[in-house]
Design an enzyme around this catalytic site. Structure first.
Site, short mmCIF file in Angstrom:
data_model
loop_
_atom_site.label_atom_id
_atom_site.label_comp_id
_atom_site.label_asym_id
_atom_site.label_seq_id
_atom_site.Cartn_x
_atom_site.Cartn_y
_atom_site.Cartn_z
N LYS A 11 -30.76 12.93 23.03
CA LYS A 11 -29.10 13.78 22.73
C LYS A 11 -28.49 13.31 21.39
O LYS A 11 -29.22 12.85 20.66
CB LYS A 11 -28.21 14.00 24.29
CG LYS A 11 -29.05 14.39 25.19
CD LYS A 11 -28.12 14.49 26.61
CE LYS A 11 -29.42 14.57 27.64
NZ LYS A 11 -28.23 15.58 28.86
N HIS A 94 -30.33 24.42 26.56
CA HIS A 94 -29.81 23.53 26.94
C HIS A 94 -28.64 24.12 27.48
O HIS A 94 -28.18 24.02 26.57
CB HIS A 94 -29.76 21.56 26.31
CG HIS A 94 -30.09 20.66 26.88
ND1 HIS A 94 -28.29 20.42 27.51
CD2 HIS A 94 -30.78 19.34 27.31
CE1 HIS A 94 -28.61 19.64 28.33
NE2 HIS A 94 -29.80 19.08 28.12
N GLY A 172 -26.68 13.85 33.59
CA GLY A 172 -25.70 13.12 33.91
C GLY A 172 -24.72 12.28 34.65
O GLY A 172 -24.27 11.78 34.48
P1 13P Z 1 -30.50 13.02 31.75
O1 13P Z 1 -31.34 12.53 32.41
O2 13P Z 1 -28.84 12.56 31.74
O3 13P Z 1 -29.37 13.76 33.56
O4 13P Z 1 -30.19 14.34 32.02
C1 13P Z 1 -30.64 15.67 31.80
C2 13P Z 1 -30.94 16.56 30.51
O5 13P Z 1 -30.09 17.27 30.13
C3 13P Z 1 -32.32 16.18 29.29
O6 13P Z 1 -32.05 17.23 28.70
#
Ligand code: 13P
Length: 250
Positions: A11, A94, A172
């Site tokens: 990200k 996404h 998240g």
């Molecule tokens: P997390 O693993 O931080 O929950 O994020 C998942 C995600 O959006 C991967 O693209």
């Protein structure tokens, strides 16, 4: 047999130095066999990470790309550019892009088409919000998103497509889907692919789970028959934890 695939989505995190360091430790730690592995750093660090990964089996992906290859689109980058600097993959659709940047299924479909034409494997993301799940709309949302996002994709290209099921409520939050919830959604998605593209293509399609995957839940999630690995956010920023997740997919 589908090979497990573990993808780190960094990200909008890391610095140039920490991205290089993270890539270095991951590359050194993956070993020579086991699950397929990729990392998707921020676009501005892709080239630095590509240099770090050179000679390793860790693959490189972008987090986004536009649906034309060049032109007056300030701030965007194209699939051709990603390919040019060594990417083999690109995450598309996404939920953060759908939610914060207004991306629609049609837009994702256009991007997926051009990504494929440029030799990139799109990782097409779908997933319901908590509100949609609580309203009993999970399957309806998944159907609309999956078929909408693949509307441009011919059967001949499907073997180069990866799907990621990422329930928005699990991203998240530290609250992962249970293995049963993940399996149910993945089996449903695979069934939709079977309807549209036929059984053999649906059986070879790789469907990743994303949403609070961590070292301590990865093995159970990946143990589900239709879960072929993970798209990992937060836990991919810690090399040790990410390597444990990779090991869980071996
Ligand atoms: P997390 O693993 O931080 O929950 O994020 C998942 C995600 O959006 C991967 O693209």
């Amino acid at each position: 047999m589908r090979r497990k695939f573990i993808v780190g989505n960094w990200k909008m995190n890391t610095s140039r130095a920490s991205a290089i360091e993270l890539a270095k430790v991951v590359a050194a730690g993956v070993g020579s066999s086991g699950a397929r592995v990729a990392v998707c750093p921020p676009a501005v660090y892709l080239e630095a990470v590509a240099a770090t990964l050179a000679g390793s089996r860790v693959e490189l992906g972008g987090q986004n790309a536009y649906f034309t290859n060049a032109g007056a689109f300030t701030g965007e980058h194209s699939p051709a550019m990603l390919k040019d600097i060594g990417c083999g993959l690109v995450i598309l659709g996404h939920s953060e892009r759908r939610q914060f940047f207004g991306e629609t299924d049609e837009f994702v479909a256009k991007k997926a088409k051009l990504a494929l034409e440029n030799g990139l494997e799109p990782i097409v993301c779908v997933g319901e919000t908590l509100q949609e799940r609580q309203a009993g709309k999970t399957f309806e949302v998944l159907r609309t998103q999956l078929l909408g996002s693949l509307q441009t994709i011919e059967a001949t290209h499907l073997p180069q497509v990866v799907i990621a099921y990422e329930p928005v409520w699990a991203i998240g939050t530290g609250v992962n889907a249970t293995p049963e919830q993940a399996q149910e959604a993945h089996a449903f998605l695979r069934g939709l692919i079977a309807e549209k593209y036929g059984l053999p293509l649906s059986k070879s399609l790789v469907i990743l789970y994303g949403g609070s995957v961590k070292a301590d839940n990865a093995a159970t999630l990946f143990g589900q028959p239709d879960v072929d690995g993970g798209l990992v956010g937060g836990a991919a920023l810690d090399a040790k934890g990410f390597l444990q997740i990779v090991a869980a997919g071996a």
